[in-house]
Design a protein around this motif. Structure first.
Motif, PDB file in Angstrom:
ATOM      1  N   HIS A  93      -7.301  -0.341  -4.841  1.00 21.93           N
ATOM      2  CA  HIS A  93      -6.085   0.077  -5.550  1.00 21.93           C
ATOM      3  C   HIS A  93      -6.181  -0.145  -7.062  1.00 21.93           C
ATOM      4  N   HIS A 122     -14.483   5.612   3.640  1.00 18.76           N
ATOM      5  CA  HIS A 122     -14.241   4.324   4.295  1.00 18.76           C
ATOM      6  C   HIS A 122     -13.397   4.519   5.559  1.00 18.76           C
ATOM      7  N   SER A 123     -12.347   5.326   5.445  1.00 18.50           N
ATOM      8  CA  SER A 123     -11.456   5.584   6.579  1.00 18.50           C
ATOM      9  C   SER A 123     -12.187   6.314   7.702  1.00 18.50           C
ATOM     10  N   ILE A 131     -10.945   7.770  -4.689  1.00 18.51           N
ATOM     11  CA  ILE A 131     -10.242   8.273  -3.510  1.00 18.51           C
ATOM     12  C   ILE A 131     -11.238   8.835  -2.498  1.00 18.51           C
ATOM     13  N   TYR A 156     -12.462   5.990  -0.620  1.00 21.13           N
ATOM     14  CA  TYR A 156     -11.421   5.569   0.320  1.00 21.13           C
ATOM     15  C   TYR A 156     -11.443   6.439   1.573  1.00 21.13           C
ATOM     16  N   TRP A 189      -9.059  -1.499   3.037  1.00 24.45           N
ATOM     17  CA  TRP A 189      -9.512  -0.964   1.745  1.00 24.45           C
ATOM     18  C   TRP A 189      -8.798  -1.679   0.609  1.00 24.45           C
ATOM     19  N   ASP A 244       0.827  -1.202   0.000  1.00 32.73           N
ATOM     20  CA  ASP A 244       0.000   0.000   0.000  1.00 32.73           C
ATOM     21  C   ASP A 244       0.866   1.259   0.000  1.00 32.73           C
TER      22      ASP A 244
END
Length: 227
Positions: free
Chosen positions: A189, A214-215, A208, A211, A186, A140
């Protein structure tokens, strides 16, 4: 040219800093854990000088806290710190994409660099889906570093890399102790690389954004009374 001794010491300093950062990312050095220059020097069988320099470097990256009398300890980030990292990351990336939308993104999507980014994406996605945290962290970080080098200037890319390292340092202890931690890894990618290859800045921004959402949802879960 610098003396060969200086080159050797600087190389050793970087190697020690890299090794200690990996220990923190792997969760073998936990937030709040304390140690001294002497302990680390004995552990690696080296002199105190490059160790002290490496620890100062990691302190400058906010990964360690230094105490004049007690040595060093692994920095303990809070959930609010984590949210701040995501916000800072989002603001920077948004600025990068506003710039990219006025360019031909597809023109950047070629050559060995893109092949390497795609390979990192494939490995990171596979590790996230199988719940292999140790493998995921390395791929990552490499994925985002290499992708950042394609879309942003060096200063922005370096700062984003620093934020991602800090975010992993915060996340690792929680993910390891959470029975459902694998579900929060996640794995977008490859979708991001596909959008980049097509030159679709809007699609990249959407992935993004997902992402970041999600975080933030995971941060909310960490503070949930039911957890």
């Amino acid at each position: 040219m610098p003396a060969s001794g200086a080159v050797t010491r600087n190389t050793l300093r970087q190697q020690i800093a890299d090794a200690l950062r990996d220990e923190v990312l792997a969760g073998r050095l936990l937030p709040g854990q304390e140690f001294t220059v002497k302990q680390i020097a004995e552990q690696y069988g080296v002199s105190a000088t490059p160790v002290r320099e490496a620890l100062v470097d990691l302190s400058a990256q906010d990964l360690l806290d230094s105490d004049q009398h007690r040595g060093f300890r692994v920095h303990q980030f809070s959930v609010e710190d984590f949210r701040g990292m995501i916000e800072a990351r989002s603001l920077l990336v948004d600025g990068v994409f506003r710039k990219l939308e006025g360019e031909h993104v597809a023109a950047r999507a070629h050559g060995a660099a893109l092949v390497s980014v795609r390979r990192r994406a494939e490995e990171a996605t596979r590790a996230a889906r199988t719940g292999d945290l140790n493998i995921l962290i390395g791929y990552d970080l490499r994925f985002w570093r290499e992708l950042g080098a394609l879309v942003a200037n060096r200063y922005v890319a370096d700062f984003l890399h620093r934020l991602r390292v800090q975010a992993w340092v915060f996340s690792v202890p929680f993910l390891r102790e959470d029975a459902e931690g694998e579900k929060w890894l996640w794995s977008g990618h490859e979708r991001l690389v596909d959008a980049f290859t097509l030159g679709d800045a809007a699609a990249m921004r959407a992935v993004i954004g997902e992402y970041d959402d999600h975080s933030l949802a995971w941060a909310d879960r960490l503070e949930s009374p039911q957890r």
